[in-house]
Design an enzyme around this catalytic site. Structure first.
Site, PDB file in Angstrom:
ATOM      1  N   ASN A   9      25.531  12.689  24.523  1.00  0.00           N
ATOM      2  CA  ASN A   9      26.930  12.726  24.101  1.00  0.00           C
ATOM      3  C   ASN A   9      27.544  13.989  24.697  1.00  0.00           C
ATOM      4  O   ASN A   9      27.334  15.089  24.190  1.00  0.00           O
ATOM      5  CB  ASN A   9      26.987  12.766  22.559  1.00  0.00           C
ATOM      6  CG  ASN A   9      28.396  12.968  22.037  1.00  0.00           C
ATOM      7  OD1 ASN A   9      29.374  12.878  22.784  1.00  0.00           O
ATOM      8  ND2 ASN A   9      28.515  13.246  20.750  1.00  0.00           N
ATOM      9  N   LYS A  11      30.551  14.908  24.749  1.00  0.00           N
ATOM     10  CA  LYS A  11      31.745  15.394  24.045  1.00  0.00           C
ATOM     11  C   LYS A  11      32.838  15.719  25.085  1.00  0.00           C
ATOM     12  O   LYS A  11      32.929  15.041  26.098  1.00  0.00           O
ATOM     13  CB  LYS A  11      31.391  16.579  23.146  1.00  0.00           C
ATOM     14  CG  LYS A  11      30.199  16.255  22.220  1.00  0.00           C
ATOM     15  CD  LYS A  11      29.961  17.263  21.155  1.00  0.00           C
ATOM     16  CE  LYS A  11      28.751  16.817  20.323  1.00  0.00           C
ATOM     17  NZ  LYS A  11      28.477  17.684  19.201  1.00  0.00           N
ATOM     18  N   HIS A  96      31.497   9.418  14.867  1.00  0.00           N
ATOM     19  CA  HIS A  96      30.867  10.745  14.947  1.00  0.00           C
ATOM     20  C   HIS A  96      31.557  11.685  13.948  1.00  0.00           C
ATOM     21  O   HIS A  96      32.771  11.580  13.734  1.00  0.00           O
ATOM     22  CB  HIS A  96      30.995  11.279  16.376  1.00  0.00           C
ATOM     23  CG  HIS A  96      30.192  12.516  16.609  1.00  0.00           C
ATOM     24  ND1 HIS A  96      30.598  13.761  16.182  1.00  0.00           N
ATOM     25  CD2 HIS A  96      28.985  12.706  17.201  1.00  0.00           C
ATOM     26  CE1 HIS A  96      29.675  14.654  16.515  1.00  0.00           C
ATOM     27  NE2 HIS A  96      28.685  14.039  17.128  1.00  0.00           N
ATOM     28  N   GLU A  98      32.568  14.601  14.186  1.00  0.00           N
ATOM     29  CA  GLU A  98      33.723  15.308  14.744  1.00  0.00           C
ATOM     30  C   GLU A  98      34.963  14.419  14.726  1.00  0.00           C
ATOM     31  O   GLU A  98      36.082  14.880  14.526  1.00  0.00           O
ATOM     32  CB  GLU A  98      33.402  15.798  16.169  1.00  0.00           C
ATOM     33  CG  GLU A  98      32.435  16.978  16.132  1.00  0.00           C
ATOM     34  CD  GLU A  98      31.563  17.125  17.356  1.00  0.00           C
ATOM     35  OE1 GLU A  98      31.843  16.504  18.391  1.00  0.00           O
ATOM     36  OE2 GLU A  98      30.582  17.886  17.268  1.00  0.00           O
ATOM     37  N   GLU A 168      22.967  12.075  11.835  1.00  0.00           N
ATOM     38  CA  GLU A 168      23.260  13.418  12.326  1.00  0.00           C
ATOM     39  C   GLU A 168      23.729  14.290  11.163  1.00  0.00           C
ATOM     40  O   GLU A 168      24.917  14.256  10.805  1.00  0.00           O
ATOM     41  CB  GLU A 168      24.368  13.369  13.376  1.00  0.00           C
ATOM     42  CG  GLU A 168      24.025  12.554  14.597  1.00  0.00           C
ATOM     43  CD  GLU A 168      24.850  12.960  15.802  1.00  0.00           C
ATOM     44  OE1 GLU A 168      24.255  13.285  16.825  1.00  0.00           O
ATOM     45  OE2 GLU A 168      26.099  12.981  15.704  1.00  0.00           O
ATOM     46  N   GLY A 174      25.195  21.155  16.834  1.00  0.00           N
ATOM     47  CA  GLY A 174      25.716  22.271  17.630  1.00  0.00           C
ATOM     48  C   GLY A 174      25.424  23.632  17.026  1.00  0.00           C
ATOM     49  O   GLY A 174      25.985  24.637  17.453  1.00  0.00           O
ATOM     50  N   SER A 211      21.141  19.223  17.328  1.00  0.00           N
ATOM     51  CA  SER A 211      20.349  20.265  17.985  1.00  0.00           C
ATOM     52  C   SER A 211      18.993  19.779  18.498  1.00  0.00           C
ATOM     53  O   SER A 211      17.999  20.497  18.440  1.00  0.00           O
ATOM     54  CB  SER A 211      20.170  21.475  17.061  1.00  0.00           C
ATOM     55  OG  SER A 211      21.434  22.030  16.744  1.00  0.00           O
TER      56      SER A 211
HETATM   57  P1  PGA Z   1      24.083  18.723  19.440  1.00  0.00           P
HETATM   58  O1  PGA Z   1      25.123  17.545  19.141  1.00  0.00           O
HETATM   59  O2  PGA Z   1      22.872  18.096  20.063  1.00  0.00           O
HETATM   60  O3  PGA Z   1      24.801  19.649  20.357  1.00  0.00           O
HETATM   61  O4  PGA Z   1      23.745  19.352  18.110  1.00  0.00           O
HETATM   62  C1  PGA Z   1      24.687  16.293  18.702  1.00  0.00           C
HETATM   63  C2  PGA Z   1      25.863  15.376  18.481  1.00  0.00           C
HETATM   64  O5  PGA Z   1      26.898  15.834  17.984  1.00  0.00           O
HETATM   65  O6  PGA Z   1      25.797  14.187  18.783  1.00  0.00           O
END
Ligand code: PGA
Length: 252
Positions: A9, A11, A96, A98, A168, A174, A211
Site C-alpha cells: 500500500n 499510500k 483503510h 486513514e 490493521e 506507521g 509496521s
Molecule cells: P505500515 O502501513 O506498514 O507503514 O505500518 C500499513 C498500512 O497502513 O496498510
C-alpha cells in the site's frame, strides 16, 4: 490450502520511477509467487495504467487504494471500480483506517464500495482494526467484530474468494510498533470465527498490516491464521518488500 497474499500500500507516495523499479525486479518477485501466493502493489491510482503495462509479463498484480461507492455520475474526483477493472486493476483496498479517519468513511459506504468492487470482479481488501485506547481498555475483539458485522450485514453479495480481510491495529500503522504474535493470531482467529456466520471461514484470506518489515515478517507470516500482509512503508523499498514476500513464501 488457503490463498496467501502480500500487498503493498503505497499510500500517497511513490512515482513513475518506483513503478519502473518494481518492473525491473519483477522476475525476483515472480520466483517467490506460486499458485498459493500472490503479490500485488497498490500505487496511487494515477499510476495504475503504467503499472499494469509495465508488469504485464510479471505475476505481480496491481490494485488501487480506494474506489467510489457509486457506479458513475456527478462525483467529482472519484474513480469507479468499473474504470479500475477496465484498466486491469485486480485489488482495491477498502475502508483503510486513514480513509475512515481522514475522509470520514463509515461502514455503510465501505459496504457500498465492497459491493462495487465485487460487481466488477475486483477483490476488495477490507480493512479493520482498533485504535490504541480500545486496545488499552481490552475491548479490541468486540470493536473489530462490530466493524466486521456492520459491513457484512450491508454487503449484498459476500463470498469467500471474493473478499480479503486485513487486520490493521491502528496503533501499529506507521508507528514502528508491531502487534505481538499472540495479539495477531488471537485477533485473526476471532475474525475467522466471526466470518463463519457468513461464509467458509477456513478459506478466508486474512492479512496482517501494521509496521510489517523484513525483520518481523517471517514470524508474523508463520502464524497459523495469518495469510499474508498489507505493507505500507516497507513496500516503498523494493528490497524490503521482496524480503517480506520471501518470508511469506517460506512461511507457506
Ligand atoms: P505500515 O502501513 O506498514 O507503514 O505500518 C500499513 C498500512 O497502513 O496498510
Amino acid at each position: 490450502m488457503r490463498q496467501s497474499l502480500v500487498v503493498g500500500n503505497w499510500k500517497l507516495n511513490g512515482d513513475q520511477q518506483l513503478v519502473e523499479q518494481f518492473a525491473k525486479r519483477s522476475a525476483e518477485f515472480d520466483q517467490q509467487s506460486s499458485s498459493n501466493l500472490e503479490v500485488a502493489i497498490c500505487p496511487p491510482a494515477v499510476y495504475l495504467v503504467s503499472a499494469v503495462a509495465q508488469l504485464s509479463r510479471s505475476k505481480i498484480k496491481v490494485g488501487v487504494q480506494n474506489i467510489a461507492a457509486q457506479t458513475n455520475g456527478a462525483f467529482t474526483g472519484e474513480i469507479s471500480s468499473e474504470m479500475v477493472a477496465e484498466l486491469g486493476g485486480r485489488y482495491a483496498i477498502i475502508g483503510h483506517s486513514e480513509r475512515r479517519e481522514l475522509f470520514f468513511e463509515n461502514s455503510q459506504n465501505i459496504a457500498e464500495k465492497i459491493d462495487q468492487a465485487i460487481s466488477q470482479g475486483i477483490v476488495p481488501i477490507f480493512c479493520c482494526g482498533e485504535p490504541l485506547e480500545v486496545r488499552e481498555a481490552g475491548n479490541q475483539a468486540g470493536f473489530v467484530e462490530q466493524q466486521l458485522r456492520q459491513v457484512f450485514a450491508a454487503i449484498s453479495e459476500l463470498a469467500v474468494g471474493k473478499i480479503v480481510i486485513a487486520y490493521e491495529p491502528i496503533w501499529a500503522i506507521g508507528t514502528g510498533k508491531t502487534a505481538s504474535s499472540g495479539q495477531v493470531d488471537e485477533m485473526h482467529r476471532h475474525i475467522r470465527e466471526v466470518f463463519s456466520d457468513y461464509g467458509d471461514a477456513e478459506a478466508l484470506c486474512i492479512l496482517y498490516g501494521g509496521s510489517v518489515k523484513p525483520e518481523n515478517a517471517l514470524e508474523l507470516m508463520s502464524l497459523q491464521n495469518v495469510d499474508g500482509a498489507l505493507v505500507g512503508g516497507a513496500s516503498l523499498k523494493v528490497d524490503d518488500f521482496l524480503s517480506i514476500v520471501s518470508a511469506a513464501a517460506s512461511a507457506g
